[in-house]
Design a protein around this motif. Sequence first.
Motif, short mmCIF file in Angstrom:
data_model
loop_
_atom_site.label_atom_id
_atom_site.label_comp_id
_atom_site.label_asym_id
_atom_site.label_seq_id
_atom_site.Cartn_x
_atom_site.Cartn_y
_atom_site.Cartn_z
N UNK A 171 1.70 -105.23 13.14
CA UNK A 171 1.46 -103.68 13.50
C UNK A 171 0.01 -103.58 14.00
N UNK A 172 -0.78 -104.39 13.76
CA UNK A 172 -2.04 -104.39 14.69
C UNK A 172 -1.64 -104.33 16.25
N UNK A 173 -0.66 -105.40 16.64
CA UNK A 173 -0.14 -105.35 17.96
C UNK A 173 0.27 -103.91 18.33
N UNK A 221 0.84 -109.14 23.85
CA UNK A 221 0.42 -110.59 23.63
C UNK A 221 0.53 -110.98 22.19
N UNK A 222 0.26 -109.94 21.15
CA UNK A 222 0.18 -110.27 19.85
C UNK A 222 2.04 -110.54 19.48
N UNK A 223 2.59 -109.69 20.05
CA UNK A 223 4.07 -109.88 19.90
C UNK A 223 4.76 -110.93 20.48
N UNK B 44 -4.28 -97.14 11.77
CA UNK B 44 -3.21 -96.55 12.47
C UNK B 44 -3.48 -94.87 12.06
N UNK B 45 -4.17 -94.54 11.39
CA UNK B 45 -4.65 -93.14 11.29
C UNK B 45 -5.48 -92.64 12.48
N UNK B 46 -6.39 -93.58 12.80
CA UNK B 46 -7.38 -93.19 13.89
C UNK B 46 -6.57 -93.06 15.15
N UNK B 47 -5.33 -93.71 15.44
CA UNK B 47 -4.70 -93.40 16.38
C UNK B 47 -4.14 -92.02 16.52
N UNK B 48 -3.74 -91.52 15.25
CA UNK B 48 -3.29 -90.08 15.10
C UNK B 48 -4.24 -89.12 15.78
N UNK B 49 -5.59 -89.44 15.50
CA UNK B 49 -6.59 -88.70 15.71
C UNK B 49 -6.96 -88.80 17.27
N UNK B 50 -6.59 -90.06 17.81
CA UNK B 50 -6.75 -90.42 19.28
C UNK B 50 -5.74 -89.46 20.10
#
Lengths: 493, 129
Positions: A171-173, A221-223, B44-50
């Motif tokens: 998920x971070x990736x 790269x993570x994936x 992930x929420x920060x990306x929504x704002x982005x």
Amino acid sequence: MIAVHGPVLVVILPLFGALVAALVRRPLLAWAVSLIAAIGSFVVAVALLVQVRAEGVVSYRIGGWAPEIGIEYRVDAVNGLILVLVTAIAVLTLVYARRSVLSEIIPERIAWFYAMLMLCLTGLLGMAVTGDAFNVFVFLEISSLSTYVLIALGRDRRALVAAYQYLIVGTIGATFYVIGVGLLYLATGTLNLGLIVERLPEIASPRALIAAEAFIVVGIALKLALFPLHAWLPNAYAYAPSSATVFLASTATKVAVYLLARYIFGVFGVHLGIGSVAIASVLIVLSLAAMFIASAAAVFQNDIKRLLAFSSVAQVGYITLGLALANQSGITGAFLHIVNHALMKGAAFMAVGAIIYRSGTCKLDELSGIGRTMPVTAAALTIAGLGLIGVPGTSGFISKYYLVLGAFEAGFWWVALLIVASSVIAVLYVGRMMEVIWFREPNQRCRGLGEAPAEMLAPMVVLAGMTIWFGLDAELPASLAGAAAHVLLGARP
Amino acid sequence: MNLITGLMADATNIATIFLMVAGLYVVIARGNMVKKLVGLSLFQSSVYLLYLLPGKILGGSAPILDPKLTVYANPLPHVLILTAIVVGIGTLALGLTLVVRIKEAYGTFEEDEIIARDGAKAGEQGDVA
């Protein structure tokens, strides 16, 4: 119909396969539905590759909308090859999976297993076929979420922890990737990869683009488990059900590599040239580190699945090294190794799955002499192992030959030396397996075992056979990989 | 007016980046698997704002064809983020499901305790890399 709607059919068939497999709930029926969907998808993928070789590019507009507004699916020599590879592996995995899954997964969950496998296939094919940056993210998450479930279906409780850890990292990736796409969208106002390429030269400050590229490359790269971002991979492969490992090891990282190639050459390489400078030197260092450190780690594993998983990290290193060399031979070598490694690792993990099916273990010290009771399985594992080393006569030799050629062309003679030197470590871990399975007296556990059932042997033999065939006559894969490299390099000025 | 919008843009960017970094920090620093997922959700929420904030235009309306409306906000980021939110929910739900199963299997969802419980077996496998 294939000629017109091929690019979307290849994705939709497994998607519906997943849906039907989940609905029918009966193990055998779910398996049959998945197999039919995968075969259909494979046929369409082959037809697409033939069409691409004749016409160059096949573009498909979802819903008939123009690329500025809608989503475009775009197949060229690069992803056409990936589509055929992924669907072919899916068909072989499914043929293999029926017996293996019956023995490893409780009956109520078997239909779900096939549904998840089909969803994973959908996601991987979608990532390859789409020409829309955000659409890639959606398909990436479809394949990732189904992969987490596939891993968690493993028998051992450590499969759950492995799936959780992969979920966090994956998920971070994916989020890094989507941040990068957001920055690109802010800069260019479009999500279509082709249009992004056209608009990049108009952007005054490259800073946003460099940030976007950094986020996208790290996310991918993570994936693809680029060293040192590979920590999730060994556990995930080791504890997933055998057939899931076969499929994931042969396809998942390969599609991520394709995506990396698409971005650094097809998108960023055009305008900035940073595809060839900063990213290239980082990639070369990390690839070399993967080739040596992950191979060395593989030597010390007792669990064969973990051993092969560490070897996968190392082999991905060879592929990214080929990309980083950024010349015709290097990229040809990279794409050849994508194909060859999928064949070899598919055969190897199938052999391990067959050994687990018969003996119930994949611990090396409990498997002495298994080659005498399961000769075909052990032979397939041996051929795959020789391919991993790069012995002449196997396909692994051909891809390494192109990589060495690419290294010399790029003027990095020391990289060529290191490619050869790292193969020596592969000799160590493959040799260790061979010594145990062939040269030791069969122990109590292995003495009475029979050969694996024919439907598990057949796909294994096909993959091992292709490893040899592509090693002796590399014309077909080399021309396909060469065409892919040509397209990727052609996108650069 | 320019000063206010400028300050607002800065503030929203800072909020976005704060959420991004704080979320990622929680994922890395916490050993509790549920807390990790909360961090992941923040990240992930920060990306929504982005995506959403640059698309907002003060006084801009939804893109409706009407002679009275001249300033529109870009609707595409909203659609994209709707998708991203669905993906985020799916990820969080799956992550929490895994944590429930881990709790059933191990009796805990603290990462170091789980490693300790598997340690006797995992230790012999010698993770070099």
